[in-house]
Design a protein around this motif. Structure first.
Motif, short mmCIF file in Angstrom:
data_model
loop_
_atom_site.label_atom_id
_atom_site.label_comp_id
_atom_site.label_asym_id
_atom_site.label_seq_id
_atom_site.Cartn_x
_atom_site.Cartn_y
_atom_site.Cartn_z
N PRO A 153 -4.56 4.34 3.39
CA PRO A 153 -3.54 4.13 2.87
C PRO A 153 -2.58 4.90 1.72
O PRO A 153 -2.80 3.95 0.59
CB PRO A 153 -2.58 2.17 2.66
N PHE A 154 -3.13 5.89 1.34
CA PHE A 154 -2.56 6.67 0.22
C PHE A 154 -1.48 7.47 0.47
O PHE A 154 -1.05 8.50 2.24
CB PHE A 154 -3.66 6.97 -0.59
N GLN B 206 3.28 -9.36 3.38
CA GLN B 206 2.22 -9.29 2.65
C GLN B 206 1.43 -10.58 1.69
O GLN B 206 2.13 -9.72 0.82
CB GLN B 206 0.66 -8.24 2.69
N ARG C 143 8.78 -3.50 7.24
CA ARG C 143 8.11 -4.11 8.70
C ARG C 143 7.65 -5.77 8.50
O ARG C 143 7.70 -6.16 9.50
CB ARG C 143 7.37 -2.97 9.63
N VAL D 76 -5.17 -14.66 3.70
CA VAL D 76 -4.38 -13.59 3.26
C VAL D 76 -2.61 -14.30 4.25
O VAL D 76 -3.31 -14.22 5.38
CB VAL D 76 -4.56 -12.36 3.75
N ASN E 203 -1.80 -11.07 -0.69
CA ASN E 203 -3.25 -10.82 -0.46
C ASN E 203 -4.44 -11.82 -1.50
O ASN E 203 -4.96 -12.12 -0.70
CB ASN E 203 -3.44 -9.39 -1.38
N PHE E 204 -3.38 -12.91 -1.90
CA PHE E 204 -4.61 -13.58 -2.56
C PHE E 204 -3.79 -15.56 -2.80
O PHE E 204 -3.37 -15.31 -4.01
CB PHE E 204 -4.26 -12.96 -3.82
N HIS F 97 4.46 0.53 4.80
CA HIS F 97 5.91 0.30 5.17
C HIS F 97 5.42 -2.43 5.55
O HIS F 97 6.86 -2.51 5.89
CB HIS F 97 5.64 0.13 7.13
N VAL F 98 4.51 -2.45 4.93
CA VAL F 98 4.37 -3.68 4.89
C VAL F 98 4.35 -4.25 2.57
O VAL F 98 3.97 -3.44 2.36
CB VAL F 98 3.49 -4.02 4.73
N GLN G 33 0.75 -1.35 -0.47
CA GLN G 33 -0.52 -0.29 0.39
C GLN G 33 1.24 1.26 0.05
O GLN G 33 2.07 1.05 0.30
CB GLN G 33 -1.24 0.02 1.50
N SER G 34 0.33 2.17 -0.20
CA SER G 34 0.91 3.59 -0.10
C SER G 34 0.54 4.44 1.60
O SER G 34 0.19 3.73 2.01
CB SER G 34 0.16 4.76 -1.19
N GLY G 35 1.23 5.17 1.24
CA GLY G 35 1.08 6.34 2.73
C GLY G 35 1.26 6.11 3.91
O GLY G 35 2.25 4.69 4.45
N GLY G 36 0.27 5.36 5.18
CA GLY G 36 0.29 5.14 6.36
C GLY G 36 0.30 2.96 6.12
O GLY G 36 0.74 3.12 6.83
N GLY G 37 0.43 2.28 4.89
CA GLY G 37 0.61 1.23 4.67
C GLY G 37 1.91 0.37 3.82
O GLY G 37 1.64 -0.12 3.75
N ALA H 249 -3.39 -15.41 8.16
CA ALA H 249 -4.36 -14.13 8.60
C ALA H 249 -5.64 -13.52 8.34
O ALA H 249 -6.64 -13.29 9.67
CB ALA H 249 -3.54 -13.06 8.06
N PHE I 197 0.92 -13.41 5.58
CA PHE I 197 1.76 -12.77 6.96
C PHE I 197 3.09 -12.79 7.39
O PHE I 197 2.35 -13.46 7.83
CB PHE I 197 0.63 -11.65 7.26
#
Lengths: 178, 178
Positions: B34-35, A128, A125, A170, A130-131, A90-91, A84-88, A151, A172
């Motif tokens: 998460p953008f 993941q 960190r 999913v 996803n599928f 780090h995965v 993901q971007s932004g706050g996600g 997960a 993790f």
């Protein structure tokens, strides 16, 4: 028999033909990834080499005594990116493909281990998937051996060409504190 | 006070300005999606109106006695699409944004219910949210009220601007046999 020697390295433009051949065979069977089997080479390579993706290939050096034809060639590839971007961001997320001729030789495991090293090196960190199709038992087993946990379970989220609707996992794995 | 009247309809080109304003405010706060908060209008609209997406807006008709300024305007939007391609294309995915001025007025719930109707109408068998931030309690609660279950928990998968690393839920709702 001498075992084939495997090298994993960053993919280059010159690898696109080999990657597309493997990718196309994987999506044509339609039993592991949620991609349209009619995806064109252009679409597939735009996906695999999307901006921000790290792409790698596994190259086998097959010796005379190997069961595979003699020569050096790409038998697998993986991509590594932020899930993901932004706050996600780090995965990490990754996707793996192996040519059918090279299955059962540890290519997937070697790429998985290489991928986890790269993921740590790049400062993620966690990782993941996803599928992961539950019917793809060898993949589920491999990721569990490499420390991934299921997960979540998505009931009937994949229409398997032979088995009908099957569950999807999913998966993790944390990469901190180890 | 007369309650504001809400209409949900397909989005048009003319709604892009209003959608971008709401979208930008949502990603600027950085606590739910998460953008990257620096995402440009062009990138955001390319994401929201991507080929294959179904886009809708919620339009409030605010009367004189309402607490909101009088007039008719877009206060929310949602997109609905396949979560995956190929063997995963029977599961839908959606994303919702509501303007801060219209929160707490049932706009999210109305869009959620409209979305489930649309999802059924389009023939999907299930709906999945890939990334519901656990700290976004009102969203988690709303989706549970609309029949979604937490299918998986991704530990620390979101870096919340105030709360640090928090868990993320994958939420899932079957649409068959109901």
């Amino acid at each position: 028999m001498n075992p084939p020697r495997l090298e994993i390295r960053a993919a280059t433009e010159a690898d696109r033909g080999a990657i597309w051949e493997i990718f196309h065979a994987v999506i044509a069977s339609g039993d592991t990834y949620p991609f349209d089997p009619r995806m064109s080479r252009e679409e597939a390579m735009a996906y695999w080499f999307a901006p921000g993706n790290n792409c790698y290939v596994a190259e086998l050096d097959c010796l005379k005594q190997s069961s595979l034809p003699v020569g050096r060639r790409v038998v697998g590839s993986y991509l590594l990116r932020s899930n993901q971007s932004g706050g996600g961001s780090h995965v990490a997320n990754a996707a793996f493909i192996v040519s059918s001729e090279a299955r059962g030789q540890g290519v997937g495991r070697a790429m998985g281990e290489h991928c986890l090293d790269e993921t740590r090196r790049l400062g993620f960190r966690a990782m993941q998937f996803n599928f992961v199709v539950s019917a793809n038992e060898s993949a589920v087993h491999l990721w569990q051996q490499l420390g991934f946990k299921i997960a979540g379970t998505l009931p009937g989220a994949f229409r398997h060409p032979q088995k009908g609707f099957v569950d999807v996992y999913v998966m993790f794995r944390s990469l901190i504190a180890d």
